[in-house]
Design an enzyme around this catalytic site. Sequence first.
Site, PDB file in Angstrom:
ATOM      1  N   LYS A  47       0.712  -1.216  -0.169  1.00 34.29           N
ATOM      2  CA  LYS A  47      -0.220  -0.096   0.081  1.00 34.29           C
ATOM      3  C   LYS A  47       0.815   1.309  -0.109  1.00 34.29           C
ATOM      4  O   LYS A  47       0.428   2.295  -0.392  1.00 34.29           O
ATOM      5  CB  LYS A  47      -0.917  -0.018   1.515  1.00 34.29           C
ATOM      6  N   ASP A 107      14.536  -1.185   0.656  1.00 34.01           N
ATOM      7  CA  ASP A 107      15.227  -1.414   1.650  1.00 34.01           C
ATOM      8  C   ASP A 107      16.356  -2.485   1.434  1.00 34.01           C
ATOM      9  O   ASP A 107      17.367  -2.428   1.051  1.00 34.01           O
ATOM     10  CB  ASP A 107      14.334  -1.732   2.903  1.00 34.01           C
ATOM     11  N   LYS A 135      17.218   3.042   0.740  1.00 32.28           N
ATOM     12  CA  LYS A 135      18.143   2.869   2.083  1.00 32.28           C
ATOM     13  C   LYS A 135      19.009   1.868   1.743  1.00 32.28           C
ATOM     14  O   LYS A 135      18.996   0.729   2.060  1.00 32.28           O
ATOM     15  CB  LYS A 135      16.850   2.493   3.128  1.00 32.28           C
ATOM     16  N   ASP A 163       4.288   2.977   6.645  1.00 27.94           N
ATOM     17  CA  ASP A 163       3.555   2.809   7.933  1.00 27.94           C
ATOM     18  C   ASP A 163       4.513   2.308   9.079  1.00 27.94           C
ATOM     19  O   ASP A 163       5.446   1.878   8.692  1.00 27.94           O
ATOM     20  CB  ASP A 163       2.465   2.138   7.784  1.00 27.94           C
TER      21      ASP A 163
HETATM   22  C1  PRP Z   1       7.659  -1.930   1.693  1.00 28.49           C
HETATM   23  C2  PRP Z   1       8.042  -0.908   0.453  1.00 28.49           C
HETATM   24  C3  PRP Z   1       8.625  -2.173  -0.429  1.00 28.49           C
HETATM   25  C4  PRP Z   1       9.133  -3.123   0.474  1.00 28.49           C
HETATM   26  C5  PRP Z   1      10.566  -2.607   0.530  1.00 28.49           C
HETATM   27  O1  PRP Z   1       6.300  -2.517   1.740  1.00 28.49           O
HETATM   28  O2  PRP Z   1       6.755  -0.479  -0.089  1.00 28.49           O
HETATM   29  O3  PRP Z   1       7.534  -3.004  -1.299  1.00 28.49           O
HETATM   30  O4  PRP Z   1       8.756  -2.573   2.025  1.00 28.49           O
HETATM   31  O5  PRP Z   1      11.214  -3.600   1.304  1.00 28.49           O
HETATM   32  P1  PRP Z   1      12.599  -4.505   1.038  1.00 28.49           P
HETATM   33  O6  PRP Z   1      13.442  -3.646  -0.080  1.00 28.49           O
HETATM   34  O7  PRP Z   1      13.247  -4.768   2.474  1.00 28.49           O
HETATM   35  O8  PRP Z   1      11.841  -5.646   0.327  1.00 28.49           O
HETATM   36  P2  PRP Z   1       5.684  -3.231   3.207  1.00 28.49           P
HETATM   37  O9  PRP Z   1       6.097  -4.591   2.868  1.00 28.49           O
HETATM   38  O10 PRP Z   1       6.123  -2.483   4.277  1.00 28.49           O
HETATM   39  O11 PRP Z   1       4.201  -3.074   2.622  1.00 28.49           O
HETATM   40  P3  PRP Z   1       3.273  -1.676   2.515  1.00 28.49           P
HETATM   41  O12 PRP Z   1       3.706  -0.910   1.299  1.00 28.49           O
HETATM   42  O13 PRP Z   1       1.877  -2.056   2.528  1.00 28.49           O
HETATM   43  O14 PRP Z   1       3.627  -0.772   3.891  1.00 28.49           O
END
Ligand code: PRP
Length: 187
Positions: A47, A107, A135, A163
């Site tokens: 999201k 990330d 990051k 979030d």
């Molecule tokens: C976040 C972001 C990416 C992912 C990145 O989504 O939107 O999709 O994490 O992290 P990574 O590089 O360590 O894989 P999240 O899983 O927090 O879901 P959300 O967007 O619904 O908050």
Amino acid sequence: MSEPRIHDDVEEVLLTHEQITARVAELGAQLATDYADRNPVLVSVLKGSIIFLADLVRAMDVPLAIDLMEVSSYGAATESSGQVRILKDLSGSIEGRHVIVVEDIIDTGLTLNYLLRYLEDRGPASIQVCCLLDKPARRLASIEIDYRGFTIPDRFVIGYGLDYDERYRNLPYIGVLRPSVYTPAAE
Ligand code: PRP
């Protein structure tokens, strides 16, 4: 009794709304130039990315389409395996299309690493990556980022779509969450 304010849980503003707005306008203008005649499909991942996507497309004065996916990690296993589960697939075909993957944050890179392979299997003409926040400190998978908003330090950021426990997505800026919110014993 005073109402709870989400701003009160912010330790520090990392990127102001003005900084984000200016950078998103630059990214949109650059993408509009680069994709002027390609009618790209912007694929975003629910999201967190929707706020960025919504602002980005309004900074792109060219024909384009939007598609949305939702993915879920397998909890702790994801950190090592990079396996993600598709909760919502693409609505349309991307075969022969120019795809821009729009992410709020990269990330570890594991989510995008999986997603890029998944999308590549669907026969697009090209795929490029546009992320608001990079990051790099926690990167586990090598990702080529074509359009990057900001490089940020290894801190717990919230706001502008991001979030903590589904809260704070509606902050208009990117902030650092007070540690006391997620480790109550810290203060
Ligand atoms: C976040 C972001 C990416 C992912 C990145 O989504 O939107 O999709 O994490 O992290 P990574 O590089 O360590 O894989 P999240 O899983 O927090 O879901 P959300 O967007 O619904 O908050």
